[in-house]
Enzyme design. Structure first.
Site, mmCIF file in Angstrom:
data_model
loop_
_atom_site.group_PDB
_atom_site.id
_atom_site.type_symbol
_atom_site.label_atom_id
_atom_site.label_comp_id
_atom_site.label_asym_id
_atom_site.label_seq_id
_atom_site.Cartn_x
_atom_site.Cartn_y
_atom_site.Cartn_z
ATOM 1 N N HIS A 1 -3.149 -3.198 16.250
ATOM 2 C CA HIS A 1 -4.209 -3.880 15.493
ATOM 3 C C HIS A 1 -5.505 -3.919 16.303
ATOM 4 O O HIS A 1 -5.987 -4.996 16.674
ATOM 5 C CB HIS A 1 -3.769 -5.304 15.124
ATOM 6 C CG HIS A 1 -2.538 -5.347 14.292
ATOM 7 N ND1 HIS A 1 -1.272 -5.494 14.830
ATOM 8 C CD2 HIS A 1 -2.359 -5.219 12.944
ATOM 9 C CE1 HIS A 1 -0.376 -5.468 13.846
ATOM 10 N NE2 HIS A 1 -1.012 -5.295 12.714
ATOM 11 N N LYS B 1 -8.667 -2.110 5.322
ATOM 12 C CA LYS B 1 -9.444 -2.805 4.286
ATOM 13 C C LYS B 1 -10.937 -2.722 4.598
ATOM 14 O O LYS B 1 -11.769 -2.627 3.702
ATOM 15 C CB LYS B 1 -9.000 -4.269 4.211
ATOM 16 C CG LYS B 1 -7.615 -4.463 3.606
ATOM 17 C CD LYS B 1 -7.222 -5.916 3.604
ATOM 18 C CE LYS B 1 -5.781 -6.093 3.125
ATOM 19 N NZ LYS B 1 -5.328 -7.489 3.254
ATOM 20 N N LYS C 1 -7.045 5.990 9.642
ATOM 21 C CA LYS C 1 -6.055 4.931 9.458
ATOM 22 C C LYS C 1 -6.459 4.081 8.259
ATOM 23 O O LYS C 1 -7.641 3.800 8.044
ATOM 24 C CB LYS C 1 -5.981 4.048 10.720
ATOM 25 C CG LYS C 1 -4.903 2.984 10.637
ATOM 26 C CD LYS C 1 -4.756 2.218 11.936
ATOM 27 C CE LYS C 1 -3.666 1.156 11.793
ATOM 28 N NZ LYS C 1 -3.462 0.405 13.043
ATOM 29 N N CYS D 1 -0.413 -11.752 19.216
ATOM 30 C CA CYS D 1 -0.981 -10.960 18.126
ATOM 31 C C CYS D 1 -0.348 -11.433 16.824
ATOM 32 O O CYS D 1 0.865 -11.266 16.620
ATOM 33 C CB CYS D 1 -0.702 -9.471 18.339
ATOM 34 S SG CYS D 1 -1.192 -8.452 16.921
ATOM 35 N N HIS E 1 4.029 1.636 2.247
ATOM 36 C CA HIS E 1 5.275 0.984 1.835
ATOM 37 C C HIS E 1 6.038 1.881 0.861
ATOM 38 O O HIS E 1 7.267 1.940 0.888
ATOM 39 C CB HIS E 1 4.987 -0.364 1.178
ATOM 40 C CG HIS E 1 4.371 -1.362 2.115
ATOM 41 N ND1 HIS E 1 3.049 -1.746 2.025
ATOM 42 C CD2 HIS E 1 4.891 -2.036 3.172
ATOM 43 C CE1 HIS E 1 2.784 -2.628 2.970
ATOM 44 N NE2 HIS E 1 3.879 -2.822 3.683
ATOM 45 N N CYS F 1 -4.256 -5.381 20.939
ATOM 46 C CA CYS F 1 -2.992 -4.727 20.611
ATOM 47 C C CYS F 1 -3.270 -3.330 20.052
ATOM 48 O O CYS F 1 -4.205 -3.128 19.286
ATOM 49 C CB CYS F 1 -2.281 -5.606 19.578
ATOM 50 S SG CYS F 1 -1.134 -4.755 18.521
ATOM 51 N N CYS G 1 1.240 -8.501 14.697
ATOM 52 C CA CYS G 1 2.581 -8.062 15.120
ATOM 53 C C CYS G 1 3.574 -9.217 15.162
ATOM 54 O O CYS G 1 4.779 -8.989 15.262
ATOM 55 C CB CYS G 1 2.538 -7.425 16.516
ATOM 56 S SG CYS G 1 1.648 -5.880 16.613
ATOM 57 N N HIS H 1 0.853 -1.189 0.000
ATOM 58 C CA HIS H 1 0.000 0.000 0.000
ATOM 59 C C HIS H 1 0.888 1.238 0.000
ATOM 60 O O HIS H 1 2.123 1.146 -0.017
ATOM 61 C CB HIS H 1 -0.978 -0.015 1.183
ATOM 62 C CG HIS H 1 -0.322 -0.159 2.528
ATOM 63 N ND1 HIS H 1 0.507 0.809 3.070
ATOM 64 C CD2 HIS H 1 -0.387 -1.160 3.456
ATOM 65 C CE1 HIS H 1 0.912 0.425 4.260
ATOM 66 N NE2 HIS H 1 0.412 -0.768 4.520
#
Length: 478
Positions: free
Chosen positions: A147, A302, A299, A126, A21, A144, A129, A18
């Protein structure tokens, strides 16, 4: 010639890349190009983090063999890098044979130092992570922070553990004294605060059953696979010859800078140095942690359907426009918001009306004059000390603001004040236009770390004695 070894975080390949990156790739490449420009011998490494449990789960969901799945997704990241004009000198896959060998060597060195032991354990895991968490590290919903909304798994199994607690004082001293420098400073303070809570030993293996027989086998125990964060960090070494080419490894290690996202700072600033201390290997010199990209204030998710595909943006605006926007408009160290509306506005203002217009004006004036110009070569230092300091501190936005607000503005002012279109004296016109062409050539070289394709186009257009106008560098977006 000094060596400068840069590593880009090795992306998980459980999904396609995405726009976040793209940000990190561009930052790393800019640092590499800057160091090449000032005369360093540079190596830039990235690759695919392929041995994670989340990759296995994603492959199962896609109904594909794990190796084929990670090969396909790792290639998407490599393709993105190429589309962004990123030059990685090394692209190291986590599933490669030489990486397996290197990771087993690292394990052996830590084991020889008495820092690996086996015990049964129950903890909250998690998958996002790839990390066990203590309850006091979770949010009010027991999730977490990286996430939220994803339930942690309670896992009970026998694993190998690394004596992380043994290295607490050493790592604290290394970070405090900046023998391992962490940029920005507030991230350094976060790591010191984490250390103050006390380090606990960490699990560094997973059962074959849970790892689905995927990943690096633990030496001497065919029932276990290495924990991904033990092997993935070692890509930084396996990619430059650790356990395979001692000469190359000695030349490049240690890393001069690890470039990463803030969410994986603990692994790079605490766990990784501890593994290296245990193995009696050299430590990285610096860790730079950037923030995250949000999209229109939210944030990327999806679920929300707001994940930005960088390929779509590249097809629309071109690689250098994306590079410019992410480096100038997004804080290098804090979270930043990606908005296509803002991208278009910046593109039109800074690139189409700014740089593109200056290039067109000078080229048309030079072409119309029919003068033979001198093709000057770059001779002087491209950056002032102020700009070099900004580069060293990864303040990409400050460098670009200076180049546009001072250097490009000076070119525009020169054109407007000298008004070459009204000068009839050929000797004077030659001098004025030569000054403007030289200023533009120098500017093109200064923006090369940020916008390599644009630099190439400008220098090619203004090469030789006869200058001709070309199509606009950055056609206006409507």
């Amino acid at each position: 010639m000094a060596k400068f070894y840069i590593t880009n975080a090795i992306p998980y390949v459980n999904a396609k890349p995405h726009i976040g990156h793209a940000l990190e790739f561009i930052q790393s490449d800019t640092v590499a190009r800057y160091h090449k420009l000032i005369g360093d011998d540079v190596k830039l490494l990235c690759g695919g983090d392929e041995n994670a449990i989340k990759n296995v789960q994603a492959a199962e969901k896609a109904g594909e063999p794990v190796q084929a799945f990670v090969d396909q997704n790792t290639q998407l990241f490599a393709d993105l890098a190429q589309a962004l004009t990123i030059h990685f000198d090394v692209w190291q896959k986590g599933s490669s044979t030489d990486h397996f060998t290197a990771s087993q060597k690292l394990w052996g060195l830590c084991a020889d130092n008495g820092d690996i032991y086996k015990k049964s354990y129950t903890g909250l895991y998690c998958v996002g992570c790839e990390l066990f968490y203590e309850r006091d590290e979770l949010n009010e919903n027991g999730e977490c922070f990286e996430h939220p909304g994803k339930k942690l798994e309670e896992v009970s199994e026998e694993n190998y553990f690394f004596k992380l607690s043994k290295y607490q004082q050493q790592i604290e001293e290394l970070i405090s004294s900046e023998q391992i420098a962490i940029i920005p400073a507030f991230r350094k303070n976060e790591m010191l605060a984490f250390l103050k809570q006390g380090l606990k030993d960490i699990s560094i293996s997973r059962s074959n059953e849970r790892a689905k027989n995927w990943g690096v086998p633990v030496p001497g125990d065919n029932t276990q696979r290495m924990y991904v964060w033990f092997d993935a960090l070692n890509i930084y070494q396996s990619g430059i010859g650790f356990a395979s080419n001692e000469e190359t490894y000695k030349k490049w290690w240690p890393a001069d800078v690890h470039m990463i996202g803030k969410g994986i700072l603990r692994f790079h600033a605490i766990y990784w140095p501890a593994f290296l201390l245990s193995a009696k290997l050299a430590l990285p010199k610096k860790v730079f942690a950037h923030g995250y990209l949000t999209v229109n204030g939210q944030k990327m998710s999806k679920t929300l359907g707001n994940v930005v595909d960088p390929v779509d943006m590249l097809n629309k605006y071109g690689s250098d426009a994306i590079r410019y926007y992410l480096l100038k408009e997004i804080s290098p160290t804090g979270d930043g918001d990606f908005s296509e509306e803002k991208l278009k506005a910046v593109y039109n203002a800074d690139l189409a009306n700014g740089l593109g217009n200056a290039v067109s004006r000078i080229a048309k004036l030079a072409e119309k004059s029919e003068i033979d110009f001198t093709d000057t070569k770059a001779a002087k230092e491209p950056y002032t000390q102020e700009l070099k300091d900004a580069f060293e501190e990864f303040r990409f936005n400050d460098v670009l603001q200076n180049l546009w607000n001072v250097r490009l503005r000076a070119i525009d002012q020169h054109i407007n004040q000298e008004s070459p279109w009204v000068i009839r004296d050929k000797e004077k016109l030659t001098r004025i236009l030569q000054e403007e062409i030289d200023m533009l050539r120098e500017f093109a070289r200064q923006i090369e770390p940020f916008m390599p394709e644009t630099t190439k186009k400008i220098l090619e257009q203004f090469k030789g004695s006869k200058i001709t106008s070309q199509k606009p560098l950055f056609p206006r977006m409507i």
